[in-house]
Design an enzyme around this catalytic site. Structure first.
Site, PDB file in Angstrom:
ATOM      1  N   SER A 135       1.397  -1.323   0.038  1.00  0.00           N
ATOM      2  CA  SER A 135       0.310   0.128  -0.033  1.00  0.00           C
ATOM      3  C   SER A 135       1.058   1.324   0.448  1.00  0.00           C
ATOM      4  CB  SER A 135      -0.193  -0.025   1.100  1.00  0.00           C
ATOM      5  OG  SER A 135      -2.007   1.218   1.181  1.00  0.00           O
ATOM      6  N   LYS A 161      -0.620  -0.696  -4.434  1.00  0.00           N
ATOM      7  CA  LYS A 161      -2.594  -0.033  -4.330  1.00  0.00           C
ATOM      8  C   LYS A 161      -2.448   1.541  -3.648  1.00  0.00           C
ATOM      9  CE  LYS A 161      -4.377  -0.538   0.278  1.00  0.00           C
ATOM     10  NZ  LYS A 161      -5.365  -1.218   1.449  1.00  0.00           N
ATOM     11  N   LEU A 162      -2.823   2.322  -4.675  1.00  0.00           N
ATOM     12  CA  LEU A 162      -2.676   3.294  -4.518  1.00  0.00           C
ATOM     13  C   LEU A 162      -3.485   4.007  -2.959  1.00  0.00           C
ATOM     14  CD1 LEU A 162      -1.106   4.788  -7.761  1.00  0.00           C
ATOM     15  CD2 LEU A 162      -0.348   3.725  -6.255  1.00  0.00           C
ATOM     16  N   LYS A 163      -3.178   4.796  -2.653  1.00  0.00           N
ATOM     17  CA  LYS A 163      -3.877   5.539  -1.545  1.00  0.00           C
ATOM     18  C   LYS A 163      -4.296   7.188  -2.488  1.00  0.00           C
ATOM     19  CE  LYS A 163      -4.019   3.923   2.238  1.00  0.00           C
ATOM     20  NZ  LYS A 163      -5.603   2.588   2.699  1.00  0.00           N
ATOM     21  N   ASP A 189      -7.086   3.245  -3.269  1.00  0.00           N
ATOM     22  CA  ASP A 189      -7.922   2.675  -2.409  1.00  0.00           C
ATOM     23  C   ASP A 189      -8.041   4.086  -2.209  1.00  0.00           C
ATOM     24  OD1 ASP A 189      -9.211   2.514   0.567  1.00  0.00           O
ATOM     25  OD2 ASP A 189      -7.197   1.666   1.107  1.00  0.00           O
ATOM     26  N   ASN A 191     -10.557   5.653   1.250  1.00  0.00           N
ATOM     27  CA  ASN A 191     -10.724   5.606   2.180  1.00  0.00           C
ATOM     28  C   ASN A 191     -12.241   6.229   2.660  1.00  0.00           C
ATOM     29  OD1 ASN A 191      -7.302   4.929   2.899  1.00  0.00           O
ATOM     30  ND2 ASN A 191      -8.612   3.407   4.218  1.00  0.00           N
ATOM     31  N   GLU A 214     -11.548   1.117  -3.817  1.00  0.00           N
ATOM     32  CA  GLU A 214     -11.748   0.392  -2.473  1.00  0.00           C
ATOM     33  C   GLU A 214     -12.818   1.582  -1.640  1.00  0.00           C
ATOM     34  OE1 GLU A 214      -9.402  -1.797   1.367  1.00  0.00           O
ATOM     35  OE2 GLU A 214      -7.834  -0.933  -0.565  1.00  0.00           O
ATOM     36  N   ASP A 239     -14.899  -1.968   2.060  1.00  0.00           N
ATOM     37  CA  ASP A 239     -13.355  -2.628   2.861  1.00  0.00           C
ATOM     38  C   ASP A 239     -14.215  -2.484   4.187  1.00  0.00           C
ATOM     39  OD1 ASP A 239     -11.990  -2.550   5.345  1.00  0.00           O
ATOM     40  OD2 ASP A 239     -10.107  -1.735   3.582  1.00  0.00           O
ATOM     41  N   LYS A 263     -10.212  -7.387   6.623  1.00  0.00           N
ATOM     42  CA  LYS A 263      -9.376  -7.033   8.308  1.00  0.00           C
ATOM     43  C   LYS A 263     -10.279  -7.900   9.345  1.00  0.00           C
ATOM     44  CE  LYS A 263      -7.678  -2.439   5.402  1.00  0.00           C
ATOM     45  NZ  LYS A 263      -7.744  -1.376   5.812  1.00  0.00           N
ATOM     46  N   GLY A 291      -4.758  -4.363   5.433  1.00  0.00           N
ATOM     47  CA  GLY A 291      -3.723  -4.246   6.575  1.00  0.00           C
ATOM     48  C   GLY A 291      -3.811  -3.182   7.534  1.00  0.00           C
TER      49      GLY A 291
END
Length: 369
Positions: A135, A161-163, A189, A191, A214, A239, A263, A291
């Protein structure tokens, strides 16, 4: 199994580099470990939350309080302690899945060590090593991001995986795809950083042939995710929205996702995580293991979970040196893009004594017989 002692070890370990998401920037791992000592063995776990309730409503001080005042007393009242019995005893306490997961996992570790069984065997693992993704947090610039991704690929990670967040999405994703080509397994992702009003902007990510997007919308917006999924070609992965097997079944029934990130801490522990896995497999939905910047104490059981048959996508099960110069446990290392599943009894890892003493910020006994 009878519990003789329960202790919390508060730890603070600096990260190799700051990790930024849409919720903020993390500079260290500041949390606590749970140590459960029984009449036959001891067990360890790691609380996955942070000192402040930003990513989740749970936080370190709050989890300590609910453990001391509500969860531990319920488990201690059991005539015989097992992980399954502990989960049932804690169930009447509303919420607090991360705190519940910490206690359940430490009990499960001790229980399995008593019987000489590994967590992987107990859960139904089918692999002795799992593919590792990494990540990548939000960077200060696109060139800096490209340098980071290049470094992780050179180390052997098999998925990036790119935020992302509004204003840091199309440009960095385009740059990574153009620089490293169409064969790179790439996902993003958010969030929960977007709303359904951003659907058109998110749809533009379709051109980059991503594995998944995500959690683009808030965790309580299953309807919005279902609507967004109808507008995008890229699969939606949930998620934060998935906190139980029931949530997973509902999301799948609503067509709100085509992939699920599990998770264990977020869903209350590894017993519920396995149930979510089973629901997803029954519906043909792939899962992968997320994670929470865990130390080796949290990473070890995640690797066991990620070795179950339904985990067909690389997870965030990175090597120890992805986050820490020195891990709490013997380091987990990357081998040909994979990390080995611990084969020892229980979670297969324990803190290294002198490291634990160096990073410990305090120790609190919640129970001594």
């Amino acid at each position: 199994m009878r519990i003789e002692r329960i202790e919390l070890w508060h730890i603070g370990i600096p990260l190799r580099s700051p990790f930024r998401t849409s919720h903020g920037t993390q500079h260290d791992k500041d949390t606590f470990l749970v140590q459960v000592v029984t009449d036959a063995a001891e067990g360890w776990s790691e609380f996955a939350g942070e000192p402040e309730p930003l990513y989740s409503s749970e936080f370190v001080a709050g989890a300590e309080a609910v453990l001391a005042d509500h969860l531990v007393p319920r488990v201690l009242a059991l005539p015989s302690v097992t992980a399954a019995a502990s989960a049932r005893a804690m169930a009447p306490v509303s919420g607090h899945p991360m705190a519940k997961a910490a206690l359940e996992t430490a009990v499960l570790d001790a229980e399995l060590r008593t019987h000489g069984m590994s967590l992987g065997s107990y859960l139904g693992a089918v692999r002795d090593r799992v593919p590792a993704g990494v990540s990548v947090g939000i960077a200060d610039s696109v060139p800096e991001l490209l340098d980071r991704v290049e470094g992780y690929l050179a180390e052997g990670y098999v998925r990036i995986k790119l935020k992302i967040e509004p204003g840091w999405d199309l440009e960095p994703v385009r740059a990574v795809r153009e620089r490293f080509g169409g064969d790179l397994a790439l996902q993003v992702d958010a969030n929960t950083a977007y709303t359904l009003a951003d659907a058109e902007r998110l749809r533009r990510l379709d051109e980059f042939d991503l594995l998944l997007i995500e959690q683009p919308l808030p965790e309580d917006d299953l309807r919005g995710h279902a609507e967004l999924a109808r507008r995008l070609r890229t699969p939606i992965c949930l998620d934060e929205s998935i906190t139980s097997a029931r949530d997973a079944a509902t999301a799948i029934a609503l067509d709100a996702c085509r992939v699920i990130n599990i998770k264990p801490a977020r869903v209350g522990g590894y017993l519920e995580a396995r149930r979510i896995h089973d629901v997803a497999v029954a519906h043909g939905v792939p899962v992968w293991c997320g994670g929470m910047l865990e130390t080796g104490i949290g990473r070890a059981p995640n690797l066991a979970l990620a070795a179950l048959p339904g985990f067909v996508l690389p997870g965030d099960t990175s090597a120890s040196d992805r986050y820490f110069v020195e891990d709490l446990t013997e380091p987990f290392v990357l081998e040909d893009g994979h990390v080995r599943v611990p084969a020892g009894a229980g979670i297969g890892a324990v803190p290294v004594g002198d490291v634990l003493r160096r990073v410990s910020r305090g120790r609190r006994s919640l129970f001594t017989r």
